[in-house]
Write an enzyme that holds these catalytic residues in place. Structure first.
Site, PDB file in Angstrom:
ATOM      1  N   TYR A  51      37.027  54.729  23.639  1.00 35.28           N
ATOM      2  CA  TYR A  51      36.844  55.251  24.997  1.00 35.28           C
ATOM      3  C   TYR A  51      35.438  54.937  25.466  1.00 35.28           C
ATOM      4  CZ  TYR A  51      40.773  57.898  26.814  1.00 35.28           C
ATOM      5  OH  TYR A  51      41.954  58.244  27.393  1.00 35.28           O
ATOM      6  N   GLU A  53      34.127  55.618  29.124  1.00 38.61           N
ATOM      7  CA  GLU A  53      33.948  55.934  30.542  1.00 38.61           C
ATOM      8  C   GLU A  53      32.507  55.680  30.959  1.00 38.61           C
ATOM      9  OE1 GLU A  53      35.741  57.915  28.571  1.00 38.61           O
ATOM     10  OE2 GLU A  53      37.284  58.991  29.718  1.00 38.61           O
ATOM     11  N   ASP A 196      41.936  39.014  48.586  1.00 32.86           N
ATOM     12  CA  ASP A 196      42.619  39.178  47.306  1.00 32.86           C
ATOM     13  C   ASP A 196      42.939  37.762  46.819  1.00 32.86           C
ATOM     14  OD1 ASP A 196      44.462  39.455  45.289  1.00 32.86           O
ATOM     15  OD2 ASP A 196      45.621  41.025  46.271  1.00 32.86           O
ATOM     16  N   THR A 222      43.396  39.430  40.075  1.00 31.36           N
ATOM     17  CA  THR A 222      43.894  39.699  38.733  1.00 31.36           C
ATOM     18  C   THR A 222      43.251  38.645  37.834  1.00 31.36           C
ATOM     19  OG1 THR A 222      45.815  38.347  39.233  1.00 31.36           O
ATOM     20  CG2 THR A 222      46.125  40.729  39.327  1.00 31.36           C
ATOM     21  N   LYS A 225      46.626  35.273  36.180  1.00 33.29           N
ATOM     22  CA  LYS A 225      47.503  34.276  36.815  1.00 33.29           C
ATOM     23  C   LYS A 225      46.920  32.886  36.546  1.00 33.29           C
ATOM     24  CE  LYS A 225      49.396  37.475  40.233  1.00 33.29           C
ATOM     25  NZ  LYS A 225      48.566  38.686  40.357  1.00 33.29           N
ATOM     26  N   ARG A 231      46.263  40.310  31.158  1.00 36.32           N
ATOM     27  CA  ARG A 231      46.676  41.035  32.363  1.00 36.32           C
ATOM     28  C   ARG A 231      45.569  42.020  32.699  1.00 36.32           C
ATOM     29  NH1 ARG A 231      51.730  39.627  33.058  1.00 36.32           N
ATOM     30  NH2 ARG A 231      51.779  40.804  34.975  1.00 36.32           N
TER      31      ARG A 231
HETATM   32  N1  DSN Z   1      53.698  40.153  40.682  1.00 34.56           N
HETATM   33  C1  DSN Z   1      52.665  39.270  41.149  1.00 34.56           C
HETATM   34  C2  DSN Z   1      53.216  37.990  41.650  1.00 34.56           C
HETATM   35  O1  DSN Z   1      54.199  37.556  41.107  1.00 34.56           O
HETATM   36  O2  DSN Z   1      52.683  37.399  42.565  1.00 34.56           O
HETATM   37  C3  DSN Z   1      51.772  39.860  42.151  1.00 34.56           C
HETATM   38  O3  DSN Z   1      51.799  41.206  42.106  1.00 34.56           O
END
Ligand code: DSN
Length: 412
Positions: A51, A53, A196, A222, A225, A231
């Site tokens: 942990y 924080e 984003d 994120t 990707k 993730r």
């Molecule tokens: N689930 C992701 C996507 O496939 O674009 C975005 O949230």
């Protein structure tokens, strides 16, 4: 996975099943990728026990020598990758990252402009089913008939709505965004600008798409990707927003950061700083272009006119007379994984929409190039032609499995 195998056969079998699925299948989900073994090892490390924080140097629990080290590494690497003034690597994923930003800079009821979901925007950019849309007042902007964001219409909308926040970014849009124009409009109406960049972060890190970070007040992403990390989420912002963003993340929205995940982010950012990552990013763009051109030759309609990134949205209902759901299911039968997707102002339901979304980051990571894209397009066309023949689909599936085995997930 010796211990897991010995202790819990049920979970072990599920993991092995997924491993086989990934090895023997063609992953064309635009938001997915394959992380390196080093990222997997960091994710499965002892940091999961801790942990922490707070932030490096300012924690609420003891024993933070190594969590501080690894979080600082992740922050410094991300700053370098994206030329950011301030980075918070703690968001658990993209949706929390967006919610953290909203809660940092907005009051309930404040107006936000975000891209309409059916025009490529994301659920968390104001879709009525989300919590953020219940708290804040979103209006959606759209693309024009050429598949571009209509900046004149956007400016008119911004002048009329006087939003507190203007949000760029998408999850199913294949074109570039004019960051300069977008942020100029936000400035003119006194709005905070936010992007984003979740889908294209890896293409930005790989220097094949323009970096939005210098243009926008706040950028979220994120890390899993195109960026090919674990993730997770991340927020990058101008110094001026650093304090409110950090406070909104912890203690505002989240508790303890997931340090195993942050260690894996640090590893992935280290990988993205290497020249080999730029090579991967260049190949992603080449592969997407070839796949688009081939599918076009087969008569598929390319939504938004063309692709300028890693993804392609196809209108299969209006070009092939089948729904996105039908094609997704047929492709599943031949081990090609895609997702059905709405197209702009789709009259069909999101569960049975007109389109499918394809992306090439995962197959590019596996080493596939232009030649392989042509083969993938041919299989998609064959599945379309044989949509009702399980026997024909089974035969194609055998070819796909044989083909995939030539491209291991990791170099052994
Ligand atoms: N689930 C992701 C996507 O496939 O674009 C975005 O949230």
């Amino acid at each position: 996975m010796k211990s897991l195998k010995q202790q819990d056969q049920e979970v072990y079998q599920a993991v092995k099943g997924e491993e086989k699925r990934q090895k023997e299948g063609m992953e064309l989900i635009a938001s997915e990728n394959y992380v390196s073994r080093a990222v997997l090892e960091a994710l499965g490390s002892v940091f999961t026990n801790k942990y922490s924080e707070g932030y490096p140097g300012k924690r609420y629990y003891g024993g933070q020598d190594f969590t501080d080290q690894v979080e600082s590494l992740a922050i410094e690497r991300a700053k370098k990758l994206f030329r950011a003034q301030h980075v918070n690597v703690q968001p658990h994923s993209g949706a929390p990252a967006n919610m953290i930003v909203y809660s940092a800079v907005l009051q309930p009821g404040d107006k936000v402009l975000g891209m309409d979901l059916s025009h490529g925007g994301h659920l968390t950019h104001g879709h009525p089913v989300t919590l953020s849309a219940q708290i804040y007042n979103f209006t959606g902007y759209k693309t024009n008939s050429r598949g571009e964001i209509d900046y004149d219409a956007l400016e008119k909308m911004a002048r009329r709505e006087k939003p507190k926040l203007m949000l760029a970014g998408f999850s199913a849009y294949s074109r570039k965004i004019n960051y300069r124009r977008f942020t100029q409009i936000a400035k003119k109406v006194g709005a905070i600008s936010m992007m984003d960049m979740a889908h294209i972060a890896g293409l930005i890190a790989g220097k094949v798409l323009t970096n939005p970070v210098p243009y926008f007040d706040i950028v979220t992403t994120t890390t899993h990707k195109t960026l090919r990390g674990p993730r997770g989420g991340m927020i990058l912002c101008k110094k001026k927003f650093a304090k409110v963003i950090d406070q909104a993340s912890f203690p505002g929205f989240q508790g303890g950061p997931h340090m195993n995940n942050i260690a894996a982010k640090a590893v992935a950012f280290g990988e993205a700083l290497q020249p080999s990552f730029q090579k991967y990013a260049r190949q992603v763009l080449k592969n997407a272009k070839v796949l688009e051109q081939e599918l076009k030759k087969y008569g598929f309609k390319i939504v938004f006119g063309k692709t300028e990134n890693h993804l392609i949205l196809l209108d299969v209902f209006n070009s092939k007379g089948i729904s996105g759901k039908q094609l997704e299911e047929a492709l599943d039968k031949i081990n090609i994984t895609v997702n059905k997707n709405v197209i702009p102002d789709d009259p069909r339901s999101p569960l049975d929409p007109s389109g499918i979304r394809l992306g090439v980051p995962a197959v590019t990571t596996r080493g596939m190039k232009e030649k392989e894209m042509k083969q993938i397009a041919a299989w998609i066309q064959q599945a379309t032609e044989n949509i009702n023949s399980d026997q024909a689909l089974k035969k194609i599936r055998q070819e796909v499995v044989r083909f995939c085995k030539k491209f291991p997930l990791h170099k052994e």
